[in-house]
Enzyme design. Structure first.
Site, PDB file in Angstrom:
ATOM      1  N   HIS F  17       0.838  -1.204   0.000  1.00  0.00           N
ATOM      2  CA  HIS F  17       0.000   0.000   0.000  1.00  0.00           C
ATOM      3  C   HIS F  17       0.879   1.262   0.000  1.00  0.00           C
ATOM      4  CE1 HIS F  17      -3.022  -2.711   2.281  1.00  0.00           C
ATOM      5  NE2 HIS F  17      -3.522  -2.524   1.076  1.00  0.00           N
ATOM      6  N   LYS F  41     -16.192  -8.389   5.960  1.00  0.00           N
ATOM      7  CA  LYS F  41     -15.662  -9.389   6.900  1.00  0.00           C
ATOM      8  C   LYS F  41     -15.217  -8.695   8.188  1.00  0.00           C
ATOM      9  CE  LYS F  41     -13.602 -11.357   2.895  1.00  0.00           C
ATOM     10  NZ  LYS F  41     -12.299 -11.349   2.258  1.00  0.00           N
ATOM     11  N   ARG F  90      -2.255  -5.794  -9.000  1.00  0.00           N
ATOM     12  CA  ARG F  90      -1.181  -6.769  -8.882  1.00  0.00           C
ATOM     13  C   ARG F  90      -1.380  -7.959  -9.799  1.00  0.00           C
ATOM     14  NH1 ARG F  90      -2.519  -7.801  -2.933  1.00  0.00           N
ATOM     15  NH2 ARG F  90      -4.443  -7.702  -4.126  1.00  0.00           N
ATOM     16  N   SER F 128      -3.137  -8.072   2.615  1.00  0.00           N
ATOM     17  CA  SER F 128      -3.315  -7.983   4.061  1.00  0.00           C
ATOM     18  C   SER F 128      -3.723  -9.316   4.662  1.00  0.00           C
ATOM     19  CB  SER F 128      -4.359  -6.904   4.387  1.00  0.00           C
ATOM     20  OG  SER F 128      -3.896  -5.641   3.979  1.00  0.00           O
TER      21      SER F 128
END
Lengths: 160, 160, 160, 160, 160, 160
Positions: F17, F41, F90, F128
Site C-alpha cells: 500500500h 468481513k 497486482r 493484508s
C-alpha cells in the site's frame, strides 16, 4: 425454424469443432458452417480442401450446410435469417477474443446474437494448430480428428 | 535417476530460463535442455548460436545437457526415460498455453508428466522477445541475460 | 530421498486430489499430506473425519503419510526436509491464488520450492465445495470421490 | 418447443439479468427462471421478495415462468424437458466459475447443455452485490434495476 | 508541469485511443503521443499517414503533441521529463502484456511510472485490427473512428 | 492542485500500500487515504487502529491525509474535488474486480476517473490477509509491513 451460423477457418476441422456442431443441433434446427477462404496466416489446407473435409465429416447430416464466406458475418447472418452465431469456448484466452468479436458484431447489427457452447472437456487441449504440429512430426492424431482429416494430414506431411 | 526435460526456443536464453533450470536441479538429478531448431517465427540467433549460448551459460554444471530436438517431445521423453517435462509459469497467458501443451503431451503419452515451476518474481516481466527489443535499441540488458548473451546481442544490433 | 508436501483442507478428499498424489509419487519418493485442522469456513467434516477419509483412500500406499498441520508450511517443510510443496492447478483462478501463496512461501524460506501439477482434465470441474453441494441434494458423486467418502457424504446429508 | 432454464439467486434481479432473459427469448420459445431459496450468504431480500420482484419486472411476458427451485439443476432440467441452461457471461472470473458448474452439470446428466450469452456491455460492471452496496449508501440505482426493485431497495435501506 | 506520454502504433487511431487521451488530459497538463514508425507487423497505414490522422483528430487541442519515436520509451521519457507513461486497459489480455512492458520499463529506469486508464466500456470491443477488418469488408466504422480515419479506410479498401 | 483518493480497508496497511501511495505522490500534489470503517468481513484491527497505523507509517509526509469514510466514493470525490481515485493492480483477479468498481463509479459520476498503478513486483504476492495469516502463526513479516504494524500484529497474535 431456428438457424445457427458457425464460422471459422477449419484448418482442418477437428473433433472439437464437430462436438460444437452436435451441441448446436440440439438447440437449433439447422447449422450453417461458413469457411473463411482468406486467413491472416497461410493455411495448411486450401479453402477447397478445408470445405471438402468438413463435408466429408458431416455427410450424414442434412441439417448442416457448409459454405464459403468472406466478409462481415453480420451481413451473412441477416441475409440468411440466422438466429445466432455459435462459438465454442475452451479457455480464458478464447473468451476474451470471442467476447470482443461478439460485441463488435452486435455493434454492427443489434439483431445478431452470439451464443457460446462448451465442448467436451477432453477437447480443451485441442486446436487446429496443435493438430498440424503433431501431424508434421508424425504423431498419432486419430483421437482428435475424423479419419478423412487424418489421411489428409498424413498426405501433407509426406509431401512437405 | 530422475531426469527432467526443459524444452524451448531460447532465442536467446535469459536469466529467467536459468532460474528455472536451477530450481529443476533441486528436484531432479539431471536436466536435459532441448533447443528447437525450427521455430514458427524467424529467430534472431541461429540454432547453433542459441545452443552455444546456453552451453556457455551453464558450462559449470555437469548435471545439465543441451541438445537439439525437433519433433514430438513425448518421443524424446520416452527414448531418454525422462521423469517430467519442466516449464516455467510467469503469468496467466503462459498458463493457458502451457496447460494446452501439457494436456496434449499427456494425451500422446500418458506416462509423460509436466511440472510447472515459478521463476523468481523479478523475472515476471522477462521474455526473450522483450530482451531482443531492448537490445535492438541499445538498452542495457545486463540484468536480464548472462554476459555472453549480452555480447552476442550487442554484436547482432551493430550488424543489423 | 525426495519428499513432497501436499497441504490442504480436504473437505473431503476427491478423486482430483488423489490424482495429484499419484502424479507426485512419480517424481518424489514420498508424499506427506497435511490436513489443516482450522479453516476459514466451517468445514462439513471434522478434522478427524477428513484425515481418516484420506487414510482410507490411500491405505494401500506406504509411500504416503497423512498428518495434521496448522501453522506456517515453510516451518513444516524445513523440519521434515521436504524437497517441494505440491499443488494442483486446474484453472486460471487457481493459478493466481497458488502463485501468491508460493511466492510468499518462497519469501519466508527461499529453500522451499513449489511445483504445480495438472490433474487429469476430467477433474477440471471438480472441487470439494461442488461435491458437497451435489451430495447435499442427493446427487450421485460416485465418479468424483472414493467410495468411503461417498458413504460419509450420504450419512452427513441424511443427518443434516 | 425449446425451453431454457435460467437459474440464480436474484438478490435482487437487475437490468443485466433482464437483458439475458430477453436474449434467451430470441432463441428459445420459453424461459423458466428458477430462484434459489437458500444461498450460501444471507440474502438481502427474502426468497418470496426476490421471486415477486422478478415477476413484477417480467409481468408483461407470458413466455417466461418464475419458480422456486433448490436442488440439482439437472433434475429440474430433465423433469421439465429443458433444452438448455442459460447463463450470462460478463468477465473472465464469471467464465471460470460458470465453466466449472456447466461441466459438472454435464457430468451429472449428459443431455443437459449450457449456453452462455453476453449481456449488453453496459452491464459489464453490474452485479447484485454492487447494487446492494450502492443502495445502502443512498446512491442512485435507477439505471441498473427495474423501478420496483429500486423502491424495494430504498425501503430496505431506510429500515436497515 | 505534469506531462504524460502515450505511445502506440495507431494503425489507425480509434475513438478508444481518443477517449484515453481525453482522460489523461484531466490528470496531466500535457500529453505527448508517440507513433512507432516500425511495427512487427506490416501496418495498413504508413507512419506519415498514421501521424497525420492523429493530428487531424486532435487538431483542436494544443495540450497534445504528436511525434514519431522508435527506441526505448524510457529514453524518451527521461529526455522530455515525462511524469508517466499512459496506457489504456480493456481486458485481461491487455493487462498481462501491459504489465510486462511497464515492469520492464521500470527496470530500465525506476523513475518512469506507468498509469493505466480505463476507456469507456463501449470501447471494450474496439481495437485497430478489428476496425481494419470491418473496413476491408465495407462495414460501417463511423461509430468507432473519427471521420478522417473513416475516409482514409474507405480509400485504402477501394485501392486494396 | 491535483488530489488523488486512495480508498481501502487497510487491515493492516502493508508496504505494498505504501508503495502505491509513493507512486501516486509522483503524479498528484496530494493523496487522501480513506479508511472504510465497516467491512463485509470482521477486520482484525478496529477502524481506529487501522487509521492510526496508517498515520504512523506516513507521519513524515504532509502531502498525505488519512480519514474515515463510509459511503459512496463518488460523493467523497466530488466534495473534496478529487482528480482521480487511485488503485493498485497486482494480478488478473485484482483487475476484474477493480475494473467493475471503476466502471460503476464512472456510471455514478462521469467526472470521477480511476487510475491504476502497479506496485513494485516484489509486492505481487502481498495482501493484508496473507500478512494476518503469517503473523498468526508467528512468521516474520518485517519485510512486508512497517515496524509499527509488525508490533501491532505481534500484540494481536499473543492475545488471540
Amino acid at each position: 425454424m431456428k438457424v445457427a451460423l458457425y464460422p471459422g477457418t477449419f484448418d482442418p476441422i477437428t473433433n472439437g469443432h464437430l462436438d460444437i456442431v452436435e451441441r448446436a443441433l440440439k438447440m437449433f434446427d439447422r447449422v450453417i458452417i461458413t469457411v473463411a477462404r482468406n486467413t491472416s496466416k497461410a493455411p495448411l489446407f486450401t479453402a477447397d480442401e478445408r470445405l471438402s473435409l468438413i463435408r466429408d465429416a458431416l455427410n450424414h447430416n442434412d441439417r448442416v450446410e457448409v459454405e464459403f464466406f468472406d466478409g462481415l458475418l453480420v451481413d451473412f447472418a441477416r441475409k440468411r435469417n440466422v438466429s445466432a452465431i455459435v462459438r465454442g469456448l475452451r479457455a480464458v484466452s478464447d473468451f476474451e477474443y470471442e467476447f470482443q468479436m461478439a460485441l463488435m458484431n452486435r455493434k454492427l447489427d443489434e439483431a445478431v446474437e452470439t451464443v457460446f457452447l462448451m465442448p467436451n472437456e477432453k477437447y480443451t487441449y485441442l486446436n487446429s494448430s496443435i493438430i498440424r504440429e503433431i501431424a508434421r512430426f508424425g504423431g498419432d492424431v486419430s483421437d482428435f480428428v475424423p479419419p478423412a482429416v487424418q489421411e489428409a494430414l498424413t498426405r501433407k506431411s509426406n509431401k512437405g
